[in-house]
Design a protein around this motif. Structure first.
Motif, PDB file in Angstrom:
ATOM      1  N   ASN A  70       0.801  -0.938  -0.209  1.00 36.32           N
ATOM      2  CA  ASN A  70       0.199   0.071   0.051  1.00 36.32           C
ATOM      3  C   ASN A  70       0.789   1.216  -0.014  1.00 36.32           C
ATOM      4  N   ALA A  71       2.096   1.465   0.662  1.00 36.09           N
ATOM      5  CA  ALA A  71       2.914   2.488   1.077  1.00 36.09           C
ATOM      6  C   ALA A  71       4.196   2.044   1.202  1.00 36.09           C
ATOM      7  N   ILE A  72       5.139   2.961   0.822  1.00 35.37           N
ATOM      8  CA  ILE A  72       6.526   3.015   1.401  1.00 35.37           C
ATOM      9  C   ILE A  72       7.087   4.391   1.846  1.00 35.37           C
ATOM     10  N   ILE A  73       7.801   4.150   2.844  1.00 35.05           N
ATOM     11  CA  ILE A  73       8.618   5.207   3.371  1.00 35.05           C
ATOM     12  C   ILE A  73      10.277   4.908   3.412  1.00 35.05           C
ATOM     13  N   LEU A  74      10.710   5.443   2.470  1.00 34.37           N
ATOM     14  CA  LEU A  74      12.409   5.211   2.597  1.00 34.37           C
ATOM     15  C   LEU A  74      13.192   6.530   3.063  1.00 34.37           C
ATOM     16  N   ASP A  75      13.887   6.082   4.133  1.00 34.62           N
ATOM     17  CA  ASP A  75      14.732   7.287   4.771  1.00 34.62           C
ATOM     18  C   ASP A  75      16.236   7.192   4.120  1.00 34.62           C
ATOM     19  N   ILE A  76      16.565   8.066   3.583  1.00 28.50           N
ATOM     20  CA  ILE A  76      17.984   7.813   3.022  1.00 28.50           C
ATOM     21  C   ILE A  76      19.012   8.748   3.773  1.00 28.50           C
ATOM     22  N   ARG A  77      20.060   7.975   4.368  1.00 29.15           N
ATOM     23  CA  ARG A  77      21.109   8.815   4.961  1.00 29.15           C
ATOM     24  C   ARG A  77      22.362   8.600   4.282  1.00 29.15           C
ATOM     25  N   GLN A  78      23.135   9.683   4.147  1.00 28.00           N
ATOM     26  CA  GLN A  78      24.364   9.780   3.445  1.00 28.00           C
ATOM     27  C   GLN A  78      25.569  10.164   4.343  1.00 28.00           C
ATOM     28  N   SER A  79      26.648   9.833   4.435  1.00 26.60           N
ATOM     29  CA  SER A  79      27.770  10.192   5.127  1.00 26.60           C
ATOM     30  C   SER A  79      28.071  11.780   4.599  1.00 26.60           C
ATOM     31  N   GLU A  80      28.840  12.391   5.540  1.00 27.51           N
ATOM     32  CA  GLU A  80      29.106  13.576   4.951  1.00 27.51           C
ATOM     33  C   GLU A  80      30.038  13.686   3.703  1.00 27.51           C
ATOM     34  N   GLY A  81      30.071  14.373   2.759  1.00 26.65           N
ATOM     35  CA  GLY A  81      30.899  14.339   1.718  1.00 26.65           C
ATOM     36  C   GLY A  81      30.139  13.471   0.614  1.00 26.65           C
ATOM     37  N   THR A  82      29.152  12.727   0.842  1.00 22.86           N
ATOM     38  CA  THR A  82      28.408  11.709   0.079  1.00 22.86           C
ATOM     39  C   THR A  82      27.383  12.556  -0.534  1.00 22.86           C
ATOM     40  N   GLU A  83      26.896  12.751  -1.820  1.00 24.98           N
ATOM     41  CA  GLU A  83      25.745  13.531  -2.418  1.00 24.98           C
ATOM     42  C   GLU A  83      24.977  12.394  -3.223  1.00 24.98           C
ATOM     43  N   MET A  84      23.624  12.399  -2.857  1.00 27.60           N
ATOM     44  CA  MET A  84      22.807  11.715  -3.886  1.00 27.60           C
ATOM     45  C   MET A  84      22.375  12.695  -4.810  1.00 27.60           C
ATOM     46  N   THR A  85      22.293  12.123  -6.250  1.00 23.81           N
ATOM     47  CA  THR A  85      22.138  13.145  -7.026  1.00 23.81           C
ATOM     48  C   THR A  85      20.380  12.688  -7.400  1.00 23.81           C
ATOM     49  N   MET A  86      19.958  13.672  -8.054  1.00 23.84           N
ATOM     50  CA  MET A  86      18.539  13.489  -8.633  1.00 23.84           C
ATOM     51  C   MET A  86      18.507  12.265  -9.253  1.00 23.84           C
ATOM     52  N   ASP A  87      19.502  11.984 -10.084  1.00 23.92           N
ATOM     53  CA  ASP A  87      19.446  10.715 -11.089  1.00 23.92           C
ATOM     54  C   ASP A  87      19.337   9.517  -9.879  1.00 23.92           C
TER      55      ASP A  87
END
Length: 133
Positions: A70-87
């Motif tokens: 029915n639903a999903i929650i995803l919490d994304i944590r990155q280390s300092e200096g790591t950057e998730m891109t929009m891609d």
């Protein structure tokens, strides 16, 4: 405290610098809106996290096949200096969207100082509605 309660507490704690926040109100509504909630934590690098996410999502769905996703929650944590891109985010949403038609997806993104360099931690919550027989 069970594993899911620990993950909820972790996600809603104030210790991370959130770019996109998931708060207690979001989690309470998620739990209330689903008959079954399951969750897992995944830790990896940008190179490994996508395959791990797909495997984990499939494992949670298989474990709860008596319900409809029915639903999903995803919490994304990155280390300092790591950057998730929009891609990267688009790739993650693409993986999550394979969980079923009309599944609500909520995600958060934060930096967690205690993570090793180049590390990403995901906490994936999947909510299910009980199948009516």
């Amino acid at each position: 405290m069970n594993r899911i309660e620990e993950y909820i507490k972790d996600v809603t704690s104030e210790g991370n610098s959130a770019l996109v926040s998931i708060d207690k109100k979001d989690m309470d509504a998620f739990v209330k809106g689903n008959d079954i909630v399951d969750a897992e934590k995944i830790v990896g690098t940008i190179e490994t996290i996508f395959s791990s996410l797909a495997e984990t999502l499939n494992r949670i769905i298989e474990r709860n096949k008596s319900g409809k996703c029915n639903a999903i929650i995803l919490d994304i944590r990155q280390s300092e200096g790591t950057e998730m891109t929009m891609d990267n985010i688009a790739d993650i949403i693409d993986i999550l969207s394979k969980s079923g038609k009309d599944v609500d997806i909520i995600w958060g993104l934060s930096t967690k100082k205690s993570l090793e360099p180049k590390t990403i931690e995901l906490i994936l919550f999947v909510g299910f509605k009980a199948n009516e027989e």
